[in-house]
Design an enzyme around this catalytic site. Structure first.
Site, short mmCIF file in Angstrom:
data_model
loop_
_atom_site.label_atom_id
_atom_site.label_comp_id
_atom_site.label_asym_id
_atom_site.label_seq_id
_atom_site.Cartn_x
_atom_site.Cartn_y
_atom_site.Cartn_z
N ASP A 94 -6.39 -2.67 -6.00
CA ASP A 94 -7.32 -1.76 -5.31
C ASP A 94 -6.91 -0.30 -5.52
O ASP A 94 -6.95 0.52 -4.59
CB ASP A 94 -7.34 -2.06 -3.80
N ARG A 138 -13.29 -5.36 -6.18
CA ARG A 138 -13.65 -6.34 -5.16
C ARG A 138 -14.20 -5.59 -3.95
O ARG A 138 -13.82 -4.43 -3.69
CB ARG A 138 -12.45 -7.21 -4.78
N GLN A 155 0.83 -1.20 0.00
CA GLN A 155 0.00 0.00 0.00
C GLN A 155 0.87 1.26 0.00
O GLN A 155 1.73 1.43 0.87
CB GLN A 155 -0.93 0.03 1.21
N GLN A 182 -0.18 -0.22 -5.69
CA GLN A 182 -1.30 -0.60 -4.82
C GLN A 182 -1.82 0.62 -4.07
O GLN A 182 -1.07 1.39 -3.49
CB GLN A 182 -0.86 -1.68 -3.82
N ASP A 183 -3.16 0.79 -4.10
CA ASP A 183 -3.83 1.87 -3.35
C ASP A 183 -3.38 3.26 -3.82
O ASP A 183 -3.10 4.15 -3.01
CB ASP A 183 -3.57 1.74 -1.85
#
Length: 546
Positions: free
Chosen positions: A383, A452, A339, A361-362
């Site tokens: 994500d 998701r 993250q 990520q993120d």
């Protein structure tokens, strides 16, 4: 927060809802004392929200007490507690504003009800973010465990408050009345030129600077209703007013409103290695760069290096009415650091136009409140558009990229936790294509999904967008292999491209191939009421379906 009085209060509220409307917390009431409530839903709502304010203050004091222990705590614990301290300070403000709005009336204008629902939704989001951070603590378990119980009760109290407000105050009024109410507030005291162009309060010099940065055509699209009170320039070579972005932000006025005009910060082309944070009192700032990949704000914090996800961001904003144009926001930590947020946005009525968000990520944390993104580029892996704002992305380019070996890409991870939160992610008229590194990798092993569900009421839609062939036929992915609850809402409408076919999509109760009527609920005009506040930004938008 775990007192019997609190349990009884929530129980009374829930019993009232069960008798008169509904209750999301019936099982919680079975273990607490309760009696039939007297009074109206408005009385119960005020009781709940006032009690929430008291309990929030108590919890914040508890957090402050633990932070005063200082060096006896691990760095992970300190970060988690500091996140909670920040978030619960916001909650005190949001609850105080809510009480001020509802204490003396049972009737609200529609825009007031929408604003208040947004605040109460954000309070739940802030609480959940605090909880997520505390649950990640692996040391100082005594502190973590001592805080989890009051946090759980806080969730129930905040949820009851949102339910009571939604049932009591939320009026059944037409959209046109909402817009009329909102426009009266936003246009009050704005002194426009008779020719419909810029306000008289703008100097000739500022007008020239503004039009050169934003473009005359954009002003005409917005009807000329863009007010700017002051323009300052950031240039590292010393030729501007400031050499750093943070110095310019520190000089901005506080607690302004739309009628005062934007404090415009022109950030000239260059690479700015700064961690920028725009606070809750720094409202109606406009930050304009010289273009994507020209004006770059960059950092490299990550969870892999010990930061909490909430504080990995290169750029953070919570001040209402923020606008960013022509800027690249970047986190260079890379996929291996997990993250690593480029931008965290918790600013209500915020807008990003022709910006780039660059990470893995993120990448983009759409944390809370109402947000709009237009003609932006978003890069990431896992994500990489996530959070619990009411966020609309329009005419944007979304680029899944190549991550670590064997890694699966998920474009969105929405985290709505309550059925009455007015939150979700709406992707409208966007292009979803592989970034060049993924497109040229040639391995064909990176699966890419639309999203998701981070939480049980997750809500995400893709509408009238181009989905290239990299999108997996199933479309959507379980969270860590768990079967998702039926309370989520995933929708697709009118998409094109090799990845847009819905015949092989997941067979979840919460997945929907939407009708035009369903899709219209997630447009700029309906979902974030953008046609009421976006004209003042000068940013173009389509209010409805195309």
């Amino acid at each position: 927060m775990a007192s019997i009085n609190l349990h009884s209060t929530i129980c009374i509220l829930s019993l009232f809802l069960m008798l008169h409307f509904f209750s999301p917390f019936p099982f919680f009431c079975k273990s607490a004392l309760a009696q039939n409530p007297s009074g109206t839903i408005f009385d119960s709502g005020r009781l709940s929200i006032n009690r929430a304010l008291v309990e929030t203050g108590s919890f914040l004091s508890l957090i402050n007490g633990y932070l005063n222990l200082g060096q006896t705590l691990s760095q992970t614990t300190i970060f988690a507690l500091q996140d909670c301290q920040f978030l619960y300070s916001l909650n005190i403000d949001f609850l105080s504003n809510t009480i001020q709005t509802i204490n003396s009336t049972n009737t609200l204008q529609t825009f007031q009800a929408e604003d208040t629902q947004t605040l109460l939704s954000a309070i739940l989001t802030n609480q959940q973010t605090c909880l997520d951070g505390l649950q990640a603590i692996n040391s100082d378990l005594t502190i973590r465990n001592a805080l989890l119980a009051p946090l759980t009760n806080g969730t129930l109290l905040y949820g009851a408050s949102l339910s009571l407000f939604t049932q009591g105050w939320f009026p059944d009024m037409t959209k046109s009345r909402w817009l009329m109410d909102r426009e009266q507030i936003f246009s009050k005291n704005i002194d426009l030129r008779q020719d419909g162009q810029l306000p008289l309060t703008m100097s000739s010099e500022n007008r020239n600077i503004y039009e050169s940065l934003i473009g005359t055509k954009l002003l005409q699209k917005s009807g000329g209703n863009v007010a700017v009170s002051q323009v300052v320039v950031v240039n590292p070579n010393g030729s501007g007013n400031f050499t750093t972005i943070n110095a310019a932000i520190a000089a901005a006025p506080i607690n302004t409103n739309p009628n005062n005009g934007y404090f415009l910060i022109h950030v000239v082309a260059g690479v700015y290695e700064e961690y920028v944070s725009i606070g809750k009192n720094q409202r109606y700032l406009m930050m304009v760069g010289d273009g994507i990949d020209q004006t770059i704000i960059t950092g490299s914090r990550s969870v892999g290096d010990g930061w909490s996800t909430f504080n990995t961001q290169t750029f953070a904003v919570v001040g209402e009415g923020f606008v960013a144009i022509n800027i690249t926001f970047r986190n260079t930590a890379g996929a291996i650091k997990h993250q690593a947020v480029a931008v965290r946005n918790g600013a209500d009525l915020s807008t990003f136009f022709r910006c780039s968000f660059d990470g893995y990520q993120d990448t983009l944390y759409t944390h809370s409140q109402r947000q709009f993104y237009r003609e932006c580029d978003i890069y990431g892996t896992v994500d990489f558009i996530f959070g619990n704002a009411a966020a609309v992305f329009q005419n944007c380019n979304i680029y899944p990229r190549l991550g670590m070996t064997g890694q699966t890409n998920t474009i969105t991870a929405q985290s709505r936790t309550h059925e009455n939160q007015n939150t979700g992610i709406s992707i409208h008229n966007c292009n979803i294509r592989a970034a060049s590194d993924l497109a040229n990798s040639g391995n064909g092993k990176t699966k890419t999904f639309l999203g998701r569900p981070w939480e049980g009421y997750a809500r995400t839609v893709f509408m009238q967008s181009f989905l290239d062939g990299l999108i997996d036929a199933a479309g959507w992915l379980e969270w860590n292999g768990e079967v998702p609850p039926p309370t989520l809402y995933y929708g697709e409408f009118g998409n094109t491209g090799a990845g847009s076919g819905t015949g092989g999509r997941v067979a979840w109760p919460g997945f929907h191939v939407m009708s035009a009527a369903d899709a219209a609920k997630f447009t700029v005009g309906s979902f974030i009421s953008g046609d009421a506040w976006l004209p003042a930004t000068g940013v173009p938008f389509a209010a409805g379906l195309l």
